[in-house]
Write an enzyme that holds these catalytic residues in place. Structure first.
Site, PDB file in Angstrom:
ATOM      1  N   SER A  55       0.833  -1.200   0.000  1.00  0.00           N
ATOM      2  CA  SER A  55       0.000   0.000   0.000  1.00  0.00           C
ATOM      3  C   SER A  55       0.873   1.258   0.000  1.00  0.00           C
ATOM      4  O   SER A  55       1.604   1.506  -0.938  1.00  0.00           O
ATOM      5  CB  SER A  55      -0.966  -0.039   1.187  1.00  0.00           C
ATOM      6  OG  SER A  55      -1.934   0.969   1.099  1.00  0.00           O
ATOM      7  N   HIS A  71      -8.706  -4.332  -0.315  1.00  0.00           N
ATOM      8  CA  HIS A  71      -7.397  -3.746  -0.066  1.00  0.00           C
ATOM      9  C   HIS A  71      -6.733  -4.331   1.182  1.00  0.00           C
ATOM     10  O   HIS A  71      -5.542  -4.627   1.181  1.00  0.00           O
ATOM     11  CB  HIS A  71      -7.538  -2.223   0.066  1.00  0.00           C
ATOM     12  CG  HIS A  71      -6.238  -1.506   0.247  1.00  0.00           C
ATOM     13  ND1 HIS A  71      -5.410  -1.199  -0.812  1.00  0.00           N
ATOM     14  CD2 HIS A  71      -5.621  -1.039   1.365  1.00  0.00           C
ATOM     15  CE1 HIS A  71      -4.334  -0.569  -0.361  1.00  0.00           C
ATOM     16  NE2 HIS A  71      -4.439  -0.456   0.949  1.00  0.00           N
ATOM     17  N   ASP A  87     -10.520  -3.000  -4.707  1.00  0.00           N
ATOM     18  CA  ASP A  87      -9.659  -1.980  -4.121  1.00  0.00           C
ATOM     19  C   ASP A  87      -9.713  -0.733  -5.008  1.00  0.00           C
ATOM     20  O   ASP A  87      -9.519  -0.817  -6.220  1.00  0.00           O
ATOM     21  CB  ASP A  87      -8.227  -2.523  -4.070  1.00  0.00           C
ATOM     22  CG  ASP A  87      -7.228  -1.571  -3.440  1.00  0.00           C
ATOM     23  OD1 ASP A  87      -7.614  -0.459  -3.039  1.00  0.00           O
ATOM     24  OD2 ASP A  87      -6.042  -1.956  -3.354  1.00  0.00           O
TER      25      ASP A  87
END
Length: 311
Positions: free
Chosen positions: A154, A279, A249
């Site tokens: 991320s 996610h 996501d």
């Protein structure tokens, strides 16, 4: 969505508001799901290095190494996720331990400075400073300078991609591979997934908007490609890459686009899109797909290091 992630669905939806509350919640969740590192036959060392131009500002890092390593080993500089505003050395210790043990590499995790107190470029400076430290002190760290990979999840994947861009542009330490997991790459949030996914579990468009605002400031001007790597005009000369995208996501399409642009620029890319996961899938490590993807990442790292070493 894979039923294993049903617990991530919350009604009513909780927004990103108070950063301290979010950090406390993340810490509590990590404590509940923490892995016992004593189960891994690893040497684990914590140390600090000074930041750029400031001996008083220290960058904490944690080093994971197999006990049976002889000589120098490959290294993965791993940058944790957390939206640029939370996370620490312990956030993704299960992944780091698995990489070190099964990919047979040293793993160095960095506790970079967090937004909004320390917006861009503080985190990136800390991560790049650590890369330079690893390069400069590779012999003492028992690291093979020809086998340096960067990776993260991320926001950490954003920082890994940005570190790779910086290393290329500054003709800095040579990076042989980048591992980009559910990467946050584009602050513009104009892709189809960023527009459509407004209620996906845990992390949707509204959370992405807050994440970027805290990282870049309230009214950013001329956003740097080192802050949002999708803005980089030239992706040639970057290291071979593995990119993992989650199908549910808001960041999905920017990861896919980055993989496509890397390929067009002549960079070797392995892309994995998993349609059924959100996610935050890695927050449930017991899920079958989470286990399978972690095993895949280990195999990808081993293969990348073997390829670069000519084995």
């Amino acid at each position: 969505m894979d039923p294993a992630f049903a617990s991530l669905v919350k009604q009513p939806r909780e927004g990103f508001n108070d950063v301290q509350v979010l950090r406390e919640a993340t810490f509590a969740a990590r404590q509940e799901a923490s892995s016992c590192l004593s189960d891994f036959d690893l040497e684990i060392e914590d140390r600090d290095i000074p930041s750029y131009g400031d001996e008083k500002t220290l960058i904490p890092m944690r080093i994971y190494r197999r006990r049976d390593v002889e000589g120098s080993s490959p290294v993965l500089l791993y940058l944790h996720g957390g939206g640029f505003f939370c996370g620490d050395l312990f956030s993704e210790q299960l992944q780091c331990a698995q990489y070190a043990l099964n990919a047979r590499c040293t793993v160095i995790c960095v506790a970079y400075r967090l937004a909004p107190e320390n917006p861009f470029p503080a985190a990136l400076n800390d991560c790049y400073r650590t890369l330079e430290f690893v390069w400069d002190y590779s012999e003492a760290l028992k690291i093979d300078r020809d086998l340096i990979a960067v990776g993260g999840s991320s926001a950490g994947a954003n920082l890994a991609a940005a570190v790779a861009l910086l290393a290329r542009d500054r003709v800095g330490p040579n990076i042989c591979f980048q591992l980009l997991l559910i990467p946050a790459l584009d602050d513009r949030l104009e892709t189809d997934s960023a527009v459509q996914f407004t209620d996906t579990p845990g992390f949707a468009r509204s959370e992405a908007e807050v994440m970027w605002r805290w990282y870049l400031g309230e009214s950013p001007q001329d956003v740097s490609p080192y802050a949002a790597p999708a803005r980089a005009k030239d992706l040639s000369g970057l290291p071979a890459s593995y990119i993992l995208c989650a199908g549910l996501d808001p960041l999905r399409d920017e990861g896919l686009a980055y993989a496509n642009r890397l390929t067009e620029s002549g960079v070797a890319v392995e892309l994995h899109l998993v349609p059924s996961i959100p996610h935050g899938f890695a927050s449930i490590p017991a899920a079958a797909i989470s286990k399978r993807l972690l095993s895949e990442q280990v195999a990808v790292l081993r293969s990348a290091f073997a390829r670069e070493s000519g084995l």
